[in-house]
Design an enzyme around this catalytic site. Structure first.
Site, mmCIF file in Angstrom:
data_model
loop_
_atom_site.group_PDB
_atom_site.id
_atom_site.type_symbol
_atom_site.label_atom_id
_atom_site.label_comp_id
_atom_site.label_asym_id
_atom_site.label_seq_id
_atom_site.Cartn_x
_atom_site.Cartn_y
_atom_site.Cartn_z
ATOM 1 N N VAL A 35 1.541 0.199 -14.089
ATOM 2 C CA VAL A 35 1.597 -1.244 -13.899
ATOM 3 C C VAL A 35 2.172 -1.464 -12.508
ATOM 4 C CG1 VAL A 35 2.527 -3.454 -14.686
ATOM 5 C CG2 VAL A 35 1.984 -1.667 -16.366
ATOM 6 N N TYR A 36 1.415 -2.178 -11.670
ATOM 7 C CA TYR A 36 1.870 -2.520 -10.323
ATOM 8 C C TYR A 36 2.428 -3.928 -10.362
ATOM 9 C CZ TYR A 36 -0.386 1.633 -8.537
ATOM 10 O OH TYR A 36 -0.729 2.937 -8.286
ATOM 11 N N TYR A 37 3.526 -4.126 -9.632
ATOM 12 C CA TYR A 37 4.213 -5.421 -9.639
ATOM 13 C C TYR A 37 4.092 -6.120 -8.302
ATOM 14 C CZ TYR A 37 6.215 -4.434 -14.166
ATOM 15 O OH TYR A 37 6.356 -4.183 -15.498
ATOM 16 N N ALA A 101 0.977 -7.229 -11.622
ATOM 17 C CA ALA A 101 -0.175 -7.659 -10.835
ATOM 18 C C ALA A 101 -1.462 -7.008 -11.314
ATOM 19 C CB ALA A 101 0.056 -7.337 -9.356
#
Length: 176
Positions: A35-37, A101
């Site tokens: 999971v990219y933030y 994101a």
């Protein structure tokens, strides 16, 4: 520092056979869910940075990736720490204003040869890729080793965009 060169791979089984024939060490298979933030105060797309929460088999890692440092590879600073509880850390990030994101999932088979990790990736929604990675301070030595292996394995190409960037581009094209 990490040097990475990645290319699409039309035939992962054939590449895996070549690696085995060359005596590469099999480090096993990983299932990675990333999971990219997004940062609450700056655009990581503009600064070429990333903050990633990765669950990898039974391990959880948080990674900061700095901007790319050269035009020929994905050489960048990478800082990483392991965690015990990804759900709680995700809540902490969200309380601080970070937002998920994008998600990237892949199966990865890792081989090691001549100080280089060769990762055979099956990326959900993108297809098959091979990544060559070298970690160390001697960037020229790492680049030389990677390029030599790529030549021996008949691997062409250099995809500098991350899987995240490739998936985001694919999503943008779908919306058009």
């Amino acid at each position: 520092m990490e040097i990475e060169i990645k290319a699409p791979c039309p035939d992962l089984p054939a590449l895996e056979s070549k690696l085995k024939a060359m005596g590469a060490r099999d480090f096993g298979r990983l299932f990675q869910r990333d999971v990219y933030y997004s940062h609450p105060g700056r655009d990581f797309g503009q600064t070429d940075e990333a903050l990633r929460l990765r669950v990898e088999n039974d391990l959880t890692l948080v990674t900061y990736k700095g901007p790319k440092l050269d035009a020929g590879s994905k050489t960048r600073e990478e800082l990483e720490v392991s965690l015990g509880n990804p759900e709680t850390f995700a809540m902490i990030l969200e309380r601080l204003g970070f937002r998920p994101a994008m998600r990237v999932s892949k199966q990865r088979r890792i081989y090691g040869i001549r100080g280089v990790s060769v990762c055979l990736d099956q990326v959900e929604g993108l297809g098959d890729y091979v990544e060559f990675e070298f970690e160390g301070e001697d960037l020229e030595e790492g680049r030389s080793r990677i390029l030599g292996l790529m030549k021996e394995l008949d691997v062409d190409g250099n995809e500098r965009r991350s899987y995240l960037e490739l998936i985001m581009e694919k999503e943008r094209k779908k919306k058009k």
